[in-house]
Design a protein around this motif. Structure first.
Motif, mmCIF file in Angstrom:
data_model
loop_
_atom_site.group_PDB
_atom_site.id
_atom_site.type_symbol
_atom_site.label_atom_id
_atom_site.label_comp_id
_atom_site.label_asym_id
_atom_site.label_seq_id
_atom_site.Cartn_x
_atom_site.Cartn_y
_atom_site.Cartn_z
ATOM 1 N N LEU A 1 86.940 58.493 -16.839
ATOM 2 C CA LEU A 1 86.264 57.258 -16.710
ATOM 3 C C LEU A 1 85.483 56.863 -15.428
ATOM 4 O O LEU A 1 85.929 57.212 -14.558
ATOM 5 N N ILE A 2 84.311 56.635 -15.478
ATOM 6 C CA ILE A 2 83.799 55.973 -14.408
ATOM 7 C C ILE A 2 82.946 54.522 -14.445
ATOM 8 O O ILE A 2 82.391 54.433 -15.264
ATOM 9 N N PHE A 3 83.534 53.707 -13.300
ATOM 10 C CA PHE A 3 82.991 52.589 -13.456
ATOM 11 C C PHE A 3 82.051 52.385 -12.110
ATOM 12 O O PHE A 3 82.380 52.763 -11.118
ATOM 13 N N CYS A 4 80.870 51.919 -12.141
ATOM 14 C CA CYS A 4 79.993 51.625 -11.087
ATOM 15 C C CYS A 4 79.956 50.065 -10.976
ATOM 16 O O CYS A 4 79.343 49.285 -11.582
ATOM 17 N N THR A 5 80.478 49.513 -9.771
ATOM 18 C CA THR A 5 80.471 48.206 -9.434
ATOM 19 C C THR A 5 79.620 48.059 -8.018
ATOM 20 O O THR A 5 80.023 47.011 -7.360
ATOM 21 N N ALA A 6 78.682 48.890 -7.779
ATOM 22 C CA ALA A 6 78.100 48.960 -6.388
ATOM 23 C C ALA A 6 77.036 48.138 -6.404
ATOM 24 O O ALA A 6 76.551 47.468 -7.408
ATOM 25 N N LYS A 7 76.212 47.955 -5.298
ATOM 26 C CA LYS A 7 75.258 46.953 -5.045
ATOM 27 C C LYS A 7 74.065 47.388 -5.884
ATOM 28 O O LYS A 7 74.000 48.264 -6.222
ATOM 29 N N ALA A 8 73.659 46.227 -6.358
ATOM 30 C CA ALA A 8 72.249 46.198 -7.442
ATOM 31 C C ALA A 8 71.137 47.056 -6.724
ATOM 32 O O ALA A 8 70.821 46.954 -5.464
ATOM 33 N N GLY A 9 70.462 47.700 -7.634
ATOM 34 C CA GLY A 9 69.468 48.552 -7.183
ATOM 35 C C GLY A 9 69.758 49.966 -6.322
ATOM 36 O O GLY A 9 68.670 50.471 -5.718
ATOM 37 N N LEU B 1 75.058 57.918 -8.690
ATOM 38 C CA LEU B 1 75.299 59.066 -9.173
ATOM 39 C C LEU B 1 74.128 59.398 -9.985
ATOM 40 O O LEU B 1 73.511 58.928 -10.891
ATOM 41 N N SER B 2 73.518 60.530 -9.723
ATOM 42 C CA SER B 2 72.405 61.487 -10.330
ATOM 43 C C SER B 2 72.982 62.169 -11.340
ATOM 44 O O SER B 2 73.752 62.346 -11.633
ATOM 45 N N THR B 3 71.789 62.354 -12.290
ATOM 46 C CA THR B 3 72.035 63.296 -13.372
ATOM 47 C C THR B 3 72.717 64.445 -13.012
ATOM 48 O O THR B 3 73.455 65.143 -13.661
ATOM 49 N N GLU B 4 72.235 65.197 -11.859
ATOM 50 C CA GLU B 4 72.592 66.503 -11.452
ATOM 51 C C GLU B 4 74.154 66.285 -11.002
ATOM 52 O O GLU B 4 75.036 67.203 -11.427
ATOM 53 N N VAL B 5 74.561 65.362 -10.455
ATOM 54 C CA VAL B 5 75.826 65.100 -10.128
ATOM 55 C C VAL B 5 76.903 64.941 -11.304
ATOM 56 O O VAL B 5 77.903 65.594 -11.335
ATOM 57 N N LEU B 6 76.225 64.152 -12.195
ATOM 58 C CA LEU B 6 77.305 63.964 -13.406
ATOM 59 C C LEU B 6 77.284 65.076 -14.200
ATOM 60 O O LEU B 6 78.328 65.291 -15.117
ATOM 61 N N GLY B 7 76.545 66.056 -14.063
ATOM 62 C CA GLY B 7 76.760 67.631 -14.705
ATOM 63 C C GLY B 7 77.844 68.252 -14.512
ATOM 64 O O GLY B 7 78.277 69.063 -15.383
ATOM 65 N N HIS B 8 78.600 67.687 -13.594
ATOM 66 C CA HIS B 8 79.707 68.520 -13.057
ATOM 67 C C HIS B 8 81.106 67.714 -13.607
ATOM 68 O O HIS B 8 82.134 68.314 -13.430
ATOM 69 N N ALA B 9 80.804 66.556 -14.288
ATOM 70 C CA ALA B 9 82.145 65.861 -14.630
ATOM 71 C C ALA B 9 82.254 66.381 -16.234
ATOM 72 O O ALA B 9 81.794 65.940 -17.027
ATOM 73 N N LYS B 10 83.156 67.325 -16.193
ATOM 74 C CA LYS B 10 83.334 68.349 -17.622
ATOM 75 C C LYS B 10 84.295 67.355 -18.419
ATOM 76 O O LYS B 10 84.309 67.619 -19.776
ATOM 77 N N GLN B 11 85.084 66.406 -17.923
ATOM 78 C CA GLN B 11 85.861 65.788 -18.844
ATOM 79 C C GLN B 11 85.634 64.206 -19.063
ATOM 80 O O GLN B 11 86.215 63.509 -19.594
ATOM 81 N N LEU B 12 84.320 64.149 -18.438
ATOM 82 C CA LEU B 12 83.984 62.569 -18.586
ATOM 83 C C LEU B 12 83.759 61.987 -20.093
ATOM 84 O O LEU B 12 83.132 62.888 -20.925
ATOM 85 N N LYS B 13 84.263 60.827 -20.329
ATOM 86 C CA LYS B 13 84.146 60.420 -21.629
ATOM 87 C C LYS B 13 83.560 58.979 -21.694
ATOM 88 O O LYS B 13 82.524 58.879 -22.676
ATOM 89 N N VAL B 14 83.618 57.962 -20.695
ATOM 90 C CA VAL B 14 82.879 56.894 -20.803
ATOM 91 C C VAL B 14 82.439 56.325 -19.309
ATOM 92 O O VAL B 14 83.374 56.615 -18.448
ATOM 93 N N VAL B 15 81.267 55.842 -19.241
ATOM 94 C CA VAL B 15 80.871 55.413 -17.953
ATOM 95 C C VAL B 15 80.585 53.769 -18.164
ATOM 96 O O VAL B 15 80.011 53.467 -19.377
ATOM 97 N N GLY B 16 80.656 53.060 -17.300
ATOM 98 C CA GLY B 16 80.534 51.637 -17.365
ATOM 99 C C GLY B 16 79.543 51.478 -16.123
ATOM 100 O O GLY B 16 80.157 51.411 -15.036
ATOM 101 N N ASP B 17 78.538 50.621 -16.223
ATOM 102 C CA ASP B 17 77.609 50.127 -15.024
ATOM 103 C C ASP B 17 77.275 48.858 -14.846
ATOM 104 O O ASP B 17 76.691 48.315 -16.078
#
Length: 300
Positions: free
Chosen positions: A198-206, A210-226
């Motif tokens: 799981l990845i939660f993104c609560t960083a500053k707006a705008g 995480l780029s698409t290229e970086v996300l491609g390395h997350a082989k077990q990723l199931k849900v993200v929330g932004d």
């Protein structure tokens, strides 16, 4: 004559949030009384000023809202208010600093729902990363996820010491099991997310974290929330209204977008504020009650 309802809004910051004022008015409080620059050690005196001036019937039409930006301070103020009550002189109290409790509750509840629906898994034992994890929403998100059984890590962009220090502080406060780390560069992020569920993104707006290229390395990723509604998305590929939509660039992951989270957050805060006027007994509302309410709303 029936007494008018009053919400006393205590905030240690210089200004009360207009968002919270609007929400309180929409929940039918007749009068809002904002107090800025409130020192936490004044809560005992202020609370007793609130309760003793209205009588046993009037207190049922009276509430206290605690704002600010520091969630630890808000919890301390909530606890101080609760200890200051003298039955039958008791009023309901809601703490929601910077909307952090209701936003984090909605975020985790939405992610939990899709984790169960799409992968038949509970939060327990999932590896969860909270990017932007040292802000109010990030900390609250990490605490809620950890208390639900996830292996949660607060991720800071600049300082490992700050992330670790906050994790230790909130572990002491809430008996959870957070850890803290740093991820400044893409190589740091890739290493972190390789085995994340799981990845939660609560960083500053705008700001895209995480780029698409970086996300491609997350082989077990199931849900993200932004929760970032200001372009670009904090997590590449997340659309503002996503609720379980496939996340581009990943094998199987699905996304929860900021407006989907915001819709639940709005309903949670509205329900909690309304409950302060409708119950026979006073209620003391924090991130735990917000999370339970968010799950209830999503299940309805």
């Amino acid at each position: 004559m029936a007494k008018r309802s009053i919400l006393h809004m205590f905030d240690p910051m210089p200004n009360i949030s207009p968002f919270d004022v609007n929400m309180a008015l929409d929940c039918d409080f007749d009068i809002l009384m904002p107090y800025a620059n409130v020192k936490p050690d004044s809560m005992h005196r202020l609370t007793q000023d609130v309760i003793f001036s209205r009588g046993p019937k009037g207190v049922k039409q009276t509430g206290i809202f605690i704002g600010g930006r520091d969630i630890g301070v808000a919890i301390d103020m909530l606890n101080s208010a609760k200890k200051s009550m003298v039955p039958p002189f008791e009023v309901s109290v809601l703490a929601d600093p910077s909307g952090a409790f209701t936003t984090a509750a909605a975020l985790v509840a939405c992610v939990e729902k899709e984790l169960k629906n799409k992968f038949n898994k509970p939060l327990k034992d999932c590896k969860a990363l909270v990017f932007g994890g040292t802000g109010p929403v990030g900390i609250a998100t990490g605490v809620i996820a950890s208390l639900a059984g996830a292996d949660a890590t607060l991720v800071d962009h600049f300082s490992c010491a700050e992330a670790e220090g906050l994790a230790e502080e909130y572990n002491r406060r809430f008996e959870c099991n957070l850890s803290g780390t740093i991820a400044t560069f893409d190589e740091d992020k890739i290493k972190l997310i390789e085995d994340a569920d799981l990845i939660f993104c609560t960083a500053k707006a705008g700001i895209q974290i995480l780029s698409t290229e970086v996300l491609g390395h997350a082989k077990q990723l199931k849900v993200v929330g932004d929760v970032n509604a200001v372009p670009p998305a904090g997590i590449a590929g997340v659309q503002v209204n996503d609720f379980g939509a496939p996340l581009a660039g990943t094998e199987n992951a699905v996304a929860i977008g900021p407006l989907a989270v915001g819709n639940v957050k709005y309903k949670v805060q509205h329900a909690l504020l309304s409950s302060m006027l409708t119950g026979d007994k006073p209620v003391y509302l924090d991130f735990i009650t917000a999370f339970e309410k968010a799950k209830e709303i999503l299940d309805s």
